[in-house]
Design an enzyme around this catalytic site. Structure first.
Site, short mmCIF file in Angstrom:
data_model
loop_
_atom_site.label_atom_id
_atom_site.label_comp_id
_atom_site.label_asym_id
_atom_site.label_seq_id
_atom_site.Cartn_x
_atom_site.Cartn_y
_atom_site.Cartn_z
N ASN A 73 -17.11 4.39 1.66
CA ASN A 73 -15.94 3.76 2.28
C ASN A 73 -15.57 4.58 3.51
O ASN A 73 -14.98 5.64 3.41
CB ASN A 73 -14.79 3.74 1.27
N ARG A 110 -18.12 -0.48 1.71
CA ARG A 110 -16.93 -1.31 1.83
C ARG A 110 -16.79 -1.70 3.31
O ARG A 110 -16.75 -0.83 4.18
CB ARG A 110 -15.70 -0.53 1.39
N HIS A 127 -8.12 -6.80 0.22
CA HIS A 127 -8.09 -6.29 -1.17
C HIS A 127 -8.91 -7.16 -2.12
O HIS A 127 -8.68 -7.19 -3.32
CB HIS A 127 -6.64 -6.24 -1.73
N GLY A 187 -1.47 0.24 0.83
CA GLY A 187 -1.43 -1.13 1.32
C GLY A 187 -1.07 -2.01 0.13
O GLY A 187 -1.45 -1.70 -1.00
N ARG A 210 3.75 -0.15 6.42
CA ARG A 210 3.73 -1.44 7.14
C ARG A 210 4.93 -2.28 6.74
O ARG A 210 5.34 -2.31 5.58
CB ARG A 210 2.44 -2.22 6.83
N ASP A 257 5.55 7.50 0.24
CA ASP A 257 4.94 7.73 -1.07
C ASP A 257 5.94 7.37 -2.17
O ASP A 257 7.00 7.98 -2.28
CB ASP A 257 4.53 9.20 -1.17
N ILE A 306 1.01 1.98 -7.29
CA ILE A 306 2.39 1.64 -7.68
C ILE A 306 2.38 0.67 -8.85
O ILE A 306 3.08 0.85 -9.85
CB ILE A 306 3.17 1.05 -6.48
N GLY A 307 1.57 -0.38 -8.76
CA GLY A 307 1.50 -1.38 -9.83
C GLY A 307 1.10 -0.78 -11.17
O GLY A 307 1.58 -1.20 -12.21
N GLU A 308 0.22 0.22 -11.12
CA GLU A 308 -0.28 0.80 -12.37
C GLU A 308 0.68 1.83 -12.97
O GLU A 308 0.62 2.10 -14.17
CB GLU A 308 -1.64 1.49 -12.11
N GLU A 325 -12.15 -0.70 -7.35
CA GLU A 325 -12.88 -1.36 -6.26
C GLU A 325 -14.29 -0.78 -6.12
O GLU A 325 -15.24 -1.50 -5.80
CB GLU A 325 -12.10 -1.20 -4.95
P1 ADP Z 1 -4.46 3.30 -1.75
O1 ADP Z 1 -3.94 1.98 -1.30
O2 ADP Z 1 -4.53 4.33 -0.67
O3 ADP Z 1 -5.70 3.23 -2.64
P2 ADP Z 1 -3.08 3.90 -4.24
O4 ADP Z 1 -3.52 2.64 -4.91
O5 ADP Z 1 -3.59 5.19 -4.77
O6 ADP Z 1 -3.29 3.87 -2.68
O7 ADP Z 1 -1.47 3.91 -4.31
C1 ADP Z 1 -0.71 4.89 -3.70
C2 ADP Z 1 0.74 4.63 -4.05
O8 ADP Z 1 0.89 4.69 -5.47
C3 ADP Z 1 1.68 5.69 -3.47
O9 ADP Z 1 2.87 5.08 -3.00
C4 ADP Z 1 1.97 6.54 -4.67
O10 ADP Z 1 3.23 7.19 -4.58
C5 ADP Z 1 2.00 5.49 -5.77
N1 ADP Z 1 1.88 6.13 -7.09
C6 ADP Z 1 0.84 6.81 -7.61
N2 ADP Z 1 1.15 7.31 -8.83
C7 ADP Z 1 2.44 6.95 -9.07
C8 ADP Z 1 3.35 7.17 -10.15
N3 ADP Z 1 3.01 7.87 -11.23
N4 ADP Z 1 4.59 6.63 -10.05
C9 ADP Z 1 4.97 5.92 -8.96
N5 ADP Z 1 4.15 5.69 -7.91
C10 ADP Z 1 2.91 6.20 -7.97
#
Ligand code: ADP
Length: 402
Positions: A16, A94, A183, A215, A244, A286, A335-337, A387
């Site tokens: 990537n 990628r 994505h 993103g 963004r 973040d 964030i979703g996870e 991914e």
């Molecule tokens: P990318 O899009 O660069 O792959 P990621 O999928 O790793 O990024 O997501 C990064 C975001 O996820 C950041 O905003 C980070 O703060 C958030 N994040 C990661 N772990 C946690 C957590 N335990 N609680 C809340 N947010 C988190």
């Protein structure tokens, strides 16, 4: 997919390439095991370095050069040292933008390289470096098949009413101005996982997906195919993201230029790099830092989370109109996870679609199938995206049928 045929000794190298970085991973497409992964950073500067980790330890070294070619040489040296080079069956790259030309992954030939270069204008910050990575790899490992896996390809199933902007039609015909979406590898991966979890064939499953990382984008998937998504011609459209803005009133660009005496470029930089969570919080892009500050009573941090969550919910509501029914809403990305608060705010806004959160399940990021919704709710799941594995699997499938 011919993954059963991939043996434990057959790996794919996933690359990537970003503008000043290069991520790599050696992945077994059948088991998903990653034996080595790393990141070359600060490419283009004297401090260019490569850090990596195997099953046991982390390490890093200064690169012998400063460019992407030097990074790829460094990766190949490492693969040689780890005796992984001859376990590789192919290299999966990628590639951000495949335009309308690519609706699936493809083995890279000279013709394909030319076509990719013709698409550079659609993603001028990303595609040229993706192509650079492929070329460097072809030069250094000419006998290994190279595969391009596109962020946009999964969304080529969007119907015209979803991908067309209400602009003069010739902009689409002559300039390719349309919604492409990004994505794709993540949406494809988590929706396949979700179908398995709910025990329903993928081509009969309907999902809403929120990929919330740095993103962020959301997608409606009908019978296994993307039918609408929030990112557009570029990744700037749609949800609020780390830096963004996502959707704005297009007239705002002129307004900001006039009122703040900014150039168009300056406004675009603000929308891409200084907005979203960073713009509203005023201190970070973040989510972890923003959550921490919100817990300590920082009002701007709290506001950033609320705006972020509302925009996700609002978009998911809009995407739902493309589905006959919802088998599940899937949360993925960093964030979703992980971010319980965002998920709970989003589901609260989506009560109209039948969502009810189970607070305990949400706290533990889901039960054994990732469920965070109560049993009388429309299903909401947390699924970790992968991914890189999707790229490795596409690469293996194409290479073994070549
Ligand atoms: P990318 O899009 O660069 O792959 P990621 O999928 O790793 O990024 O997501 C990064 C975001 O996820 C950041 O905003 C980070 O703060 C958030 N994040 C990661 N772990 C946690 C957590 N335990 N609680 C809340 N947010 C988190």
């Amino acid at each position: 997919m011919d993954l059963a045929a991939a043996s434990a000794t057959q790996n794919t190298l996933v690359i990537n390439c970003g503008s000043s970085s290069l991520k790599f991973a050696v992945i077994n497409p059948a088991t998903g095991h990653c034996s080595l992964q790393g990141l070359a950073e600060r490419l283009g500067s004297e401090q260019a370095s490569l850090s990596y980790e195997d099953d046991q330890k982390k390490n890093s070294f200064q690169l012998n050069g400063t460019d992407h070619q030097a990074a790829i040489s460094g990766v190949i040296d490492l693969l040689t040292k780890y005796q992984l080079l001859n376990t590789l069956t192919g290299v999966g790259h990628r590639v951000v933008h495949g335009g309308e030309r690519f609706s699936q992954s493809t083995i890279v030939t000279n013709n394909i390289l030319e076509t990719l270069e013709q698409l550079n204008h659609l993603a001028p910050l990303h595609n040229p470096v993706n192509v650079l990575g492929i070329k460097a790899m072809l030069e250094l490992l000419p006998d290994l098949p190279q595969v391009a896996v596109f962020d946009t390809a999964f969304h080529q199933t969007l119907p015209q009413h979803a991908y067309l902007y209400a602009l003069p039609y010739e902009f689409y015909q002559e300039q390719g101005v349309r919604r492409y979406g990004f994505h794709g590898s993540s949406f494809r991966y988590v929706s396949q996982q979700a179908s398995e979890l709910i025990n329903k064939p993928n081509n009969q499953s309907n999902f809403l997906v929120a990929h919330l990382g740095n993103g962020c984008s959301a997608c409606a998937i009908k019978n296994g195919e993307s039918v609408d998504t929030s990112m557009g011609l570029t990744p700037l459209e749609g949800l609020a993201m780390g830096t963004r803005s996502g959707d704005i009133d297009p007239s705002m660009i002129q307004f900001l230029c006039d009122r703040l005496s900014l150039s168009l470029n300056e406004v675009m930089t603000i929308l891409n790099k200084k907005s979203g969570l960073l713009g509203i919080s005023g201190f970070s892009n973040d989510m972890r830092e923003i959550q921490q500050a919100a817990e300590q009573g920082n009002e701007q941090a709290n506001l950033a989370i609320e705006v972020f969550a509302f925009k996700v919910a609002r978009y998911l509501g809009a995407l739902a109109v493309s589905l006959p029914s919802i088998d599940a809403l899937i949360f993925t990305g960093g964030i979703g996870e992980n971010d319980r608060l965002s998920r709970s705010l989003i589901l609260e806004h989506l009560a109209v679609l039948g969502f009810k959160l189970d607070g305990n399940l949400n706290k533990q990021n889901g039960n054994e199938i990732g469920q965070i919704s109560s049993n009388d709710s429309t299903l909401a799941l947390v699924i970790n995206t992968n991914e890189e594995l999707m790229i490795a699997q596409d690469t293996h499938t194409l290479v073994s049928h070549a």
